[in-house]
Design a protein around this motif. Sequence first.
Motif, short mmCIF file in Angstrom:
data_model
loop_
_atom_site.label_atom_id
_atom_site.label_comp_id
_atom_site.label_asym_id
_atom_site.label_seq_id
_atom_site.Cartn_x
_atom_site.Cartn_y
_atom_site.Cartn_z
N ALA A 79 36.90 55.18 38.44
CA ALA A 79 36.98 54.41 39.76
C ALA A 79 35.96 53.53 40.06
CB ALA A 79 37.07 55.62 41.15
N GLU A 80 34.76 53.13 39.86
CA GLU A 80 34.58 52.21 39.89
C GLU A 80 34.58 51.39 39.07
OE1 GLU A 80 30.10 53.14 38.54
OE2 GLU A 80 30.11 54.47 40.52
N ARG A 81 35.47 51.03 38.17
CA ARG A 81 35.63 49.85 37.31
C ARG A 81 36.85 49.34 38.03
NH1 ARG A 81 34.68 52.99 33.23
NH2 ARG A 81 36.79 53.31 32.60
N LEU A 82 37.13 50.45 38.19
CA LEU A 82 39.05 50.09 38.75
C LEU A 82 39.01 49.36 40.52
CD1 LEU A 82 41.23 52.91 38.35
CD2 LEU A 82 40.95 50.89 37.32
N ALA A 83 38.43 49.60 41.11
CA ALA A 83 37.32 49.06 43.13
C ALA A 83 37.18 48.07 42.56
CB ALA A 83 36.36 49.90 42.96
N GLU A 84 36.65 47.06 41.66
CA GLU A 84 35.70 46.17 41.40
C GLU A 84 36.53 45.12 40.63
OE1 GLU A 84 32.88 46.02 37.59
OE2 GLU A 84 31.80 47.56 39.14
N GLN A 85 37.73 45.87 39.86
CA GLN A 85 38.73 44.65 39.64
C GLN A 85 39.75 44.26 41.06
OE1 GLN A 85 40.73 45.51 35.67
NE2 GLN A 85 39.51 47.47 36.02
N LEU A 86 39.80 45.01 41.22
CA LEU A 86 40.75 45.44 43.22
C LEU A 86 40.58 44.10 44.21
CD1 LEU A 86 41.62 48.71 44.53
CD2 LEU A 86 42.73 47.05 43.73
N ASP A 87 39.15 43.92 43.31
CA ASP A 87 38.58 42.37 44.23
C ASP A 87 39.27 41.35 44.10
OD1 ASP A 87 36.72 44.29 46.07
OD2 ASP A 87 35.52 43.65 44.60
N PHE A 88 39.92 41.04 42.93
CA PHE A 88 40.53 39.64 42.55
C PHE A 88 41.59 39.87 42.87
CE2 PHE A 88 36.43 40.72 40.26
CZ PHE A 88 36.17 39.22 40.10
N ARG A 89 42.45 41.15 43.71
CA ARG A 89 43.93 41.30 43.88
C ARG A 89 44.61 40.64 45.31
NH1 ARG A 89 47.13 41.95 39.45
NH2 ARG A 89 45.64 43.02 37.68
N ARG A 90 44.99 39.73 45.51
CA ARG A 90 45.64 40.17 47.12
C ARG A 90 46.17 40.66 47.19
NH1 ARG A 90 46.13 33.45 45.99
NH2 ARG A 90 44.06 32.42 45.37
N LEU A 91 45.84 41.26 48.42
CA LEU A 91 46.46 42.54 48.28
C LEU A 91 46.69 42.67 50.33
CD1 LEU A 91 46.14 45.34 46.46
CD2 LEU A 91 48.46 44.24 46.48
N ASP A 92 47.30 42.43 50.54
CA ASP A 92 46.86 43.02 52.68
C ASP A 92 46.35 44.85 52.70
OD1 ASP A 92 48.94 45.31 53.49
OD2 ASP A 92 49.87 44.17 51.88
N ALA A 93 45.58 44.44 54.13
CA ALA A 93 44.78 45.32 54.34
C ALA A 93 45.42 47.36 53.70
CB ALA A 93 44.38 45.27 55.27
#
Length: 422
Positions: A79-93
């Motif tokens: 979960a931690e590794r995936l959460a870090e990668q999410l920061d680089f995804r351009r997703l709406d809130a």
Amino acid sequence: MQLSVETKQVQSQAVSQQMQQALFLLPKNAWELNEYVREQALENPMLEVREPQWQERELYPGTAYRQTEWEKPASGTLAERLAEQLDFRRLDAGSLRAAKEIIAALDSRGYFVEPLADIAKLCRVSDAQAARALAAVQALEPAGVGARSLSECLCLQLERCGQKDEALYRIARNYLDELARRKYAAIASALGISAAKAKKYCTFLRSLKPGVSNVTQEAAAQYVYPEIVVEKTGDTLRVYLDERRLIRPAVDVSYQIDGADSRAAAYLRERRTAAKRLVQSVDLWKTMLRRTAEKIVLAQSGYFLNGAALEPLKMADIADGLGVHVSTVSRAVAGKHLIYDMEVLPLKKLFSRGITGAEKQVSGDYIKRNIRKLLAAEPGLPDNAVAERIKSCGIEIARRTVAKYRREMGIASSYRRNKEKI
């Protein structure tokens, strides 16, 4: 065309902020919960925390129970590794919120098996936003994470490999049973290809991973906090939450809101509401975990009292007993452990799939014990012979199921066992 305005009364289910936070906290284990509360206390002046009390206490006659080295927290989770990668995804809130919720709901294989509509309701986003969130999670590393089935897991890996051959995807989607049984001729006939090519495709698919481990090797070597304590007194079991391990949040009442200027007063009121909500959510975390653990231990009382095999038990059984959704039970047991007779067990280990027997269903644990007993008496017995012996007792079981359980117990194949004897 005639336009008109009319009033309709409809019912809809809205998830309150309180329930959202409670569901967010529920999958966290004791150490993760403590860390989260500490982080919130740093941001909220109205929230105070009392650290866990690590006091020596006698749990069993003549046995002192104290903090030991096996109580170190696990780290480096998927979960931690995936959460870090999410920061680089351009997703709406909204999509980002849903993606984080999907990551929190992944099972031990890295699969997402909850209804996507539940995530949309929980995060108060549209179905399209929830779908974007799932697609974003499935695009993260490692390939296959967030899959909803084995077929989808394999297809995600094929896409990541850049495979364009539709035959590979068709096998992954429609012919997994034939793939498992090495029925290359059947696959070749269905796809209109040669048996040699079908075998080549199947060999490639077998090289892919059937899932993504939700526990890293580093984390698996670490130790964890057991949140639940089970004590035996005669023929009765006592199950309780070890609150000495838990941080205790409380609302700080020392701040004076009356007399402060309007902006400061509004801020303090909002922070006080957030602090109260967190305190109530932690209480709900404790209550749900304790109630879930009590139901599980009651269902498996023979295992604790007499050392018997586990009874067949599904999360749905516990959910029905508690009157909650099965996903709530899944969240409640995720990453949680109990300690009994100085043995630490994951709560998930106490669930066991049922297998049809002569008179009633038996659990996988029961089958494993029988396999171990048979191989202890006749070490060279092959899997098909073990399956036949168990079938003679009225329990339908396939050879591949015996092989699966044998591997889970760390027992080598009959070929290797016989070779070691020589």
